[in-house]
Motif scaffolding. Structure first.
Motif, PDB file in Angstrom:
ATOM      1  N   UNK A  14      82.537  36.292 -23.442  1.00 17.49           N
ATOM      2  CA  UNK A  14      83.117  37.620 -23.643  1.00 17.49           C
ATOM      3  C   UNK A  14      82.765  38.517 -22.462  1.00 17.49           C
ATOM      4  N   UNK A  15      81.503  38.428 -21.995  1.00 19.05           N
ATOM      5  CA  UNK A  15      81.091  39.246 -20.842  1.00 19.05           C
ATOM      6  C   UNK A  15      81.971  38.914 -19.631  1.00 19.05           C
ATOM      7  N   UNK A  16      82.184  37.622 -19.388  1.00 18.21           N
ATOM      8  CA  UNK A  16      82.997  37.205 -18.237  1.00 18.21           C
ATOM      9  C   UNK A  16      84.422  37.743 -18.380  1.00 18.21           C
TER      10      UNK A  16
ATOM     11  N   UNK B  17      74.506  36.384 -16.404  1.00 19.04           N
ATOM     12  CA  UNK B  17      73.562  37.392 -16.882  1.00 19.04           C
ATOM     13  C   UNK B  17      73.438  37.340 -18.401  1.00 19.04           C
ATOM     14  N   UNK B  18      74.578  37.254 -19.087  1.00 17.35           N
ATOM     15  CA  UNK B  18      74.548  37.238 -20.549  1.00 17.35           C
ATOM     16  C   UNK B  18      73.906  35.950 -21.071  1.00 17.35           C
ATOM     17  N   UNK B  19      74.181  34.839 -20.402  1.00 18.52           N
ATOM     18  CA  UNK B  19      73.643  33.553 -20.863  1.00 18.52           C
ATOM     19  C   UNK B  19      72.119  33.510 -20.788  1.00 18.52           C
ATOM     20  N   UNK B  20      71.556  34.256 -19.822  1.00 18.52           N
ATOM     21  CA  UNK B  20      70.109  34.141 -19.585  1.00 18.52           C
ATOM     22  C   UNK B  20      69.261  34.653 -20.761  1.00 18.52           C
TER      23      UNK B  20
ATOM     24  N   UNK C 230      88.345  32.981 -17.888  1.00 17.31           N
ATOM     25  CA  UNK C 230      88.669  34.028 -16.906  1.00 17.31           C
ATOM     26  C   UNK C 230      90.127  33.892 -16.477  1.00 17.31           C
ATOM     27  N   UNK C 231      90.553  32.654 -16.242  1.00 16.96           N
ATOM     28  CA  UNK C 231      91.946  32.437 -15.812  1.00 16.96           C
ATOM     29  C   UNK C 231      92.905  32.826 -16.942  1.00 16.96           C
TER      30      UNK C 231
END
Ligand code: COA
Length: 392
Positions: free
Chosen positions: A196-198, A217-220, A352-353
């Protein structure tokens, strides 16, 4: 003005924000599907390369397409020298997820069309990121340990080449195959926090690289991909603990969470966890490790307590069982989340695509939720501003 729909403090659970043709989860039945194919079928019969192709292009490749795609990925594994040079100046104790996230914009700098919104350019960049992510993780591990960075080996498959670049020895084919299966199992997972962040980032027409960096960043975070490292830390802490039951009970009594348990969507079991549990048990038997027994004890104790509390939907998730698998492959704890990223980058790029080119949802919308303002309010004219020298 239309009345806003209120879904405050729910983490958007149960709110559908877009159409997507990439993956599907039935949380009640414990089913995960990529582009129509069940995860178990892909894990048993496919390869990570084939799964990446499926996610990015939407269909399983014919033999010649898979061969060409595999060749393309293998040819794109090297990262530019300036990226490695930069990494050599970074603090050696930098967390690998921070390093990986920092490297993505560095890769973007080499691109002539920095923010290109062209499908073919985005597909090429996606394939490049899938190819280069393992190189970055392995290179950082070797740089921080004062070891030379190794060249990718075009004769090795994706997982085998990663193990080679990381460990500096020819990987055992069975281990490489197991890691390949782990990559398949982590490759996509609908609108999870990092995806969702991406998607949110690229909804502004930012570049694919910006979206992937946001996903990293969100995955971390430890409630998301960072959970696998936390699980391993817990297992290592309990290695010599005679009273695992007591430890789990005390942890839960303090209101702490057992990492690797519970899931926002799966309520009867995470199919990836089931698969990885079997793999962990097999690897444990082969290596004589005690992790399977420790995990089992934690699981049984926690489940019994959750059952007494009526919380029967908190079950082991993918991270609970991937952590010991990676550990038994000789992977350091702080590289477990980066390995998740090596796989999930495929899903992020597919999403993203889909977001950028409105493949399924018509005109793409800039994500723009709103917040209930609960701060100071003195009417529409605002509060009276007092100069700094007159404030108490
Ligand atoms: N250990 C202990 N209690 C847990 C728990 C865990 N791992 N996961 C959820 N709970 C409890 C919460 O404390 C809460 O209890 P309460 O209602 O008494 O306050 C209840 O279950 C609901 O928690 P909530 O966070 O709202 O549920 P969720 O389904 O949205 O949570 C996670 C999903 C993943 C955030 C959550 O299960 C968690 O934090 N798990 C540990 C981290 C992890 O493994 N993350 C990787 C996910 S793949």
């Amino acid at each position: 003005m239309s009345e806003a729909i209120r879904v405050k403090n729910t983490g958007l659970r149960g709110v559908t924000v877009a159409d997507s043709a990439i993956s599907f989860i039935d949380g009640e039945k414990g089913v995960l599907i990529y582009r129509g194919y069940r995860i178990e079928d892909l894990a048993d019969r496919s390869s990570f390369m084939e799964t990446v192709y499926l996610l990015l292009f939407g269909t399983l490749p014919a033999a010649e397409h898979l061969e060409a795609f595999t060749r393309q990925v293998r040819n794109m594994r090297r990262v530019p020298g300036y990226v490695l040079d930069s990494m050599r100046h970074w603090p050696k104790n930098a967390r690998p997820m921070d390093v990986l996230q920092a490297c993505v914009p560095l890769l973007a700098m080499a691109e002539e069309q920095g923010d290109a919104l062209d499908r073919q350019v985005c597909l090429d960049r996606s394939i490049g990121l899938v190819a280069q992510m393992p190189t970055l993780v392995a290179a950082w591990h070797r740089i921080r340990n004062g070891q030379p960075v190794l060249e990718p080996d075009p004769d090795l498959d994706h997982a085998g080449n990663f193990l080679w670049m990381l460990q500096g020895k020819r990987p055992d084919p069975a281990t490489a195959k197991d890691l390949d299966v782990c990559l398949i199992l982590h490759a996509d997972h609908t609108f999870n926090a990092s995806t969702f962040a991406a998607r949110e980032v690229v909804s502004t027409r930012a570049s694919l690289y910006a979206g992937v960096a946001a996903g990293l960043g969100a995955l971390s975070g430890s409630l998301h991909g960072g959970a696998n490292a936390k699980v391993m830390e817990m297992l290592l802490k309990l290695e010599n603990e005679p009273d695992i039951e007591g430890w789990v009970s005390a942890q839960l009594a303090r209101g702490e969470r057992i990492m690797g348990m519970g899931h926002a969507i799966y309520k009867t079991g995470d199919p990836r966890a089931v698969y990885l549990k079997r793999m962990g048990q097999r690897l444990g038997e082969q290596t004589g490790g005690t992790w399977a027994a420790i995990s089992q004890k934690i699981e049984e104790t926690a489940l019994a307590i959750f059952a007494r509390q009526g919380k029967t939907t908190i079950l082991p998730n993918v991270d609970f069982n991937s952590a010991p698998v990676y550990y038994l492959m000789g992977i350091p704890t702080d590289l477990m989340t980066p390995i998740f990223a090596i796989s999930r980058v495929a899903g992020w790029c597919a999403h993203i695509i889909e977001e950028q080119f409105a493949d399924v949802q018509g005109k793409p919308a800039l994500y723009r939720p709103q917040a209930q303002y609960v701060g100071e309010y003195c009417g529409l004219m605002g509060c009276e501003y007092s100069p700094v020298d007159r404030r108490k």
